[in-house]
Design a protein around this motif. Sequence first.
Motif, PDB file in Angstrom:
ATOM      1  N   ASP A  45       0.856  -1.178   0.000  1.00  0.00           N
ATOM      2  CA  ASP A  45       0.000   0.000   0.000  1.00  0.00           C
ATOM      3  C   ASP A  45       0.903   1.242   0.000  1.00  0.00           C
ATOM      4  O   ASP A  45       1.941   1.253   0.671  1.00  0.00           O
ATOM      5  CB  ASP A  45      -0.881   0.031   1.256  1.00  0.00           C
ATOM      6  N   ASN A  46       0.517   2.234  -0.749  1.00  0.00           N
ATOM      7  CA  ASN A  46       1.240   3.518  -0.765  1.00  0.00           C
ATOM      8  C   ASN A  46       2.725   3.363  -1.073  1.00  0.00           C
ATOM      9  O   ASN A  46       3.570   3.941  -0.406  1.00  0.00           O
ATOM     10  CB  ASN A  46       1.057   4.248   0.576  1.00  0.00           C
ATOM     11  N   PHE A  47       3.032   2.568  -2.055  1.00  0.00           N
ATOM     12  CA  PHE A  47       4.418   2.314  -2.448  1.00  0.00           C
ATOM     13  C   PHE A  47       4.663   2.977  -3.794  1.00  0.00           C
ATOM     14  O   PHE A  47       3.945   2.698  -4.757  1.00  0.00           O
ATOM     15  CB  PHE A  47       4.667   0.808  -2.526  1.00  0.00           C
ATOM     16  N   VAL A  48       5.662   3.859  -3.853  1.00  0.00           N
ATOM     17  CA  VAL A  48       5.998   4.517  -5.109  1.00  0.00           C
ATOM     18  C   VAL A  48       6.971   3.614  -5.852  1.00  0.00           C
ATOM     19  O   VAL A  48       8.077   3.345  -5.372  1.00  0.00           O
ATOM     20  CB  VAL A  48       6.619   5.911  -4.866  1.00  0.00           C
ATOM     21  N   LEU A  49       6.560   3.157  -7.014  1.00  0.00           N
ATOM     22  CA  LEU A  49       7.378   2.222  -7.791  1.00  0.00           C
ATOM     23  C   LEU A  49       8.511   2.965  -8.493  1.00  0.00           C
ATOM     24  O   LEU A  49       8.342   4.124  -8.894  1.00  0.00           O
ATOM     25  CB  LEU A  49       6.501   1.493  -8.797  1.00  0.00           C
ATOM     26  N   PRO A  50       9.657   2.320  -8.662  1.00  0.00           N
ATOM     27  CA  PRO A  50      10.794   2.970  -9.317  1.00  0.00           C
ATOM     28  C   PRO A  50      10.440   3.435 -10.732  1.00  0.00           C
ATOM     29  O   PRO A  50       9.788   2.715 -11.487  1.00  0.00           O
ATOM     30  CB  PRO A  50      11.865   1.876  -9.371  1.00  0.00           C
ATOM     31  N   PHE A  51      10.853   4.633 -11.046  1.00  0.00           N
ATOM     32  CA  PHE A  51      10.676   5.210 -12.381  1.00  0.00           C
ATOM     33  C   PHE A  51       9.209   5.258 -12.812  1.00  0.00           C
ATOM     34  O   PHE A  51       8.898   5.176 -13.992  1.00  0.00           O
ATOM     35  CB  PHE A  51      11.510   4.456 -13.424  1.00  0.00           C
ATOM     36  N   SER A  52       8.309   5.389 -11.840  1.00  0.00           N
ATOM     37  CA  SER A  52       6.881   5.421 -12.166  1.00  0.00           C
ATOM     38  C   SER A  52       6.499   6.641 -12.985  1.00  0.00           C
ATOM     39  O   SER A  52       5.435   6.670 -13.601  1.00  0.00           O
ATOM     40  CB  SER A  52       6.033   5.343 -10.897  1.00  0.00           C
ATOM     41  N   ASP A  53       7.380   7.633 -13.022  1.00  0.00           N
ATOM     42  CA  ASP A  53       7.125   8.801 -13.861  1.00  0.00           C
ATOM     43  C   ASP A  53       7.402   8.508 -15.332  1.00  0.00           C
ATOM     44  O   ASP A  53       6.988   9.252 -16.211  1.00  0.00           O
ATOM     45  CB  ASP A  53       7.952  10.001 -13.398  1.00  0.00           C
ATOM     46  N   VAL A  54       8.049   7.385 -15.600  1.00  0.00           N
ATOM     47  CA  VAL A  54       8.414   7.011 -16.968  1.00  0.00           C
ATOM     48  C   VAL A  54       7.793   5.686 -17.391  1.00  0.00           C
ATOM     49  O   VAL A  54       7.364   5.533 -18.532  1.00  0.00           O
ATOM     50  CB  VAL A  54       9.956   6.907 -17.109  1.00  0.00           C
ATOM     51  N   LEU A  55       7.731   4.720 -16.475  1.00  0.00           N
ATOM     52  CA  LEU A  55       7.266   3.376 -16.797  1.00  0.00           C
ATOM     53  C   LEU A  55       5.811   3.167 -16.384  1.00  0.00           C
ATOM     54  O   LEU A  55       5.399   3.592 -15.299  1.00  0.00           O
ATOM     55  CB  LEU A  55       8.128   2.329 -16.088  1.00  0.00           C
ATOM     56  N   ASP A  56       5.051   2.503 -17.230  1.00  0.00           N
ATOM     57  CA  ASP A  56       3.674   2.130 -16.922  1.00  0.00           C
ATOM     58  C   ASP A  56       3.703   0.745 -16.282  1.00  0.00           C
ATOM     59  O   ASP A  56       3.693  -0.276 -16.972  1.00  0.00           O
ATOM     60  CB  ASP A  56       2.826   2.130 -18.193  1.00  0.00           C
ATOM     61  N   TRP A  57       3.740   0.707 -14.964  1.00  0.00           N
ATOM     62  CA  TRP A  57       3.888  -0.545 -14.235  1.00  0.00           C
ATOM     63  C   TRP A  57       2.719  -1.503 -14.465  1.00  0.00           C
ATOM     64  O   TRP A  57       2.880  -2.710 -14.342  1.00  0.00           O
ATOM     65  CB  TRP A  57       4.093  -0.275 -12.748  1.00  0.00           C
ATOM     66  N   SER A  58       1.567  -0.981 -14.825  1.00  0.00           N
ATOM     67  CA  SER A  58       0.419  -1.872 -15.061  1.00  0.00           C
ATOM     68  C   SER A  58       0.614  -2.720 -16.312  1.00  0.00           C
ATOM     69  O   SER A  58      -0.055  -3.732 -16.487  1.00  0.00           O
ATOM     70  CB  SER A  58      -0.868  -1.060 -15.173  1.00  0.00           C
ATOM     71  N   ALA A  59       1.567  -2.343 -17.163  1.00  0.00           N
ATOM     72  CA  ALA A  59       1.833  -3.095 -18.391  1.00  0.00           C
ATOM     73  C   ALA A  59       2.658  -4.356 -18.140  1.00  0.00           C
ATOM     74  O   ALA A  59       2.650  -5.273 -18.963  1.00  0.00           O
ATOM     75  CB  ALA A  59       2.543  -2.210 -19.410  1.00  0.00           C
TER      76      ALA A  59
END
Length: 129
Positions: A45-59
């Motif tokens: 919960d409430n975890f900022v994924l690495p490079f989330s400003d560039v990568l679409d983690w849901s993909a």
Amino acid sequence: VSRTMTYIDHMKNSRFCLCPMGYEVNSPRIVEALYYECVPVIIADNFVLPFSDVLDWSAFSVVVAEKDIPDLKKILQGISLRRYVAMHDCVKRLQRHFLWHARPLRYDLFHMILHSIWLSRVNHVQLDN
């Protein structure tokens, strides 16, 4: 099976690899999953994924809220084979963004960190104006 297979073998032969948040901010679980071409299942919960400003983690990953842990099996079984294959292909393609080399290679982790810093600075400058 677990006596004859190593941890790495298990990861390489799994469709999904569990990546719970753990006690610290930094955890190798996600990077290990990507490195061994396993779709990460991020339980946090409430975890900022690495490079989330560039990568679409849901993909290429599955993010599961901690309250949904009891439904984890149902969530993963609900992912179609077509969707899994697409996620797995994305994992293989983006692996290079998480690899570190003695001499940086184009789009490797070194460049991703530089880009993330640059993007953060650009966004910060825009907010100041």
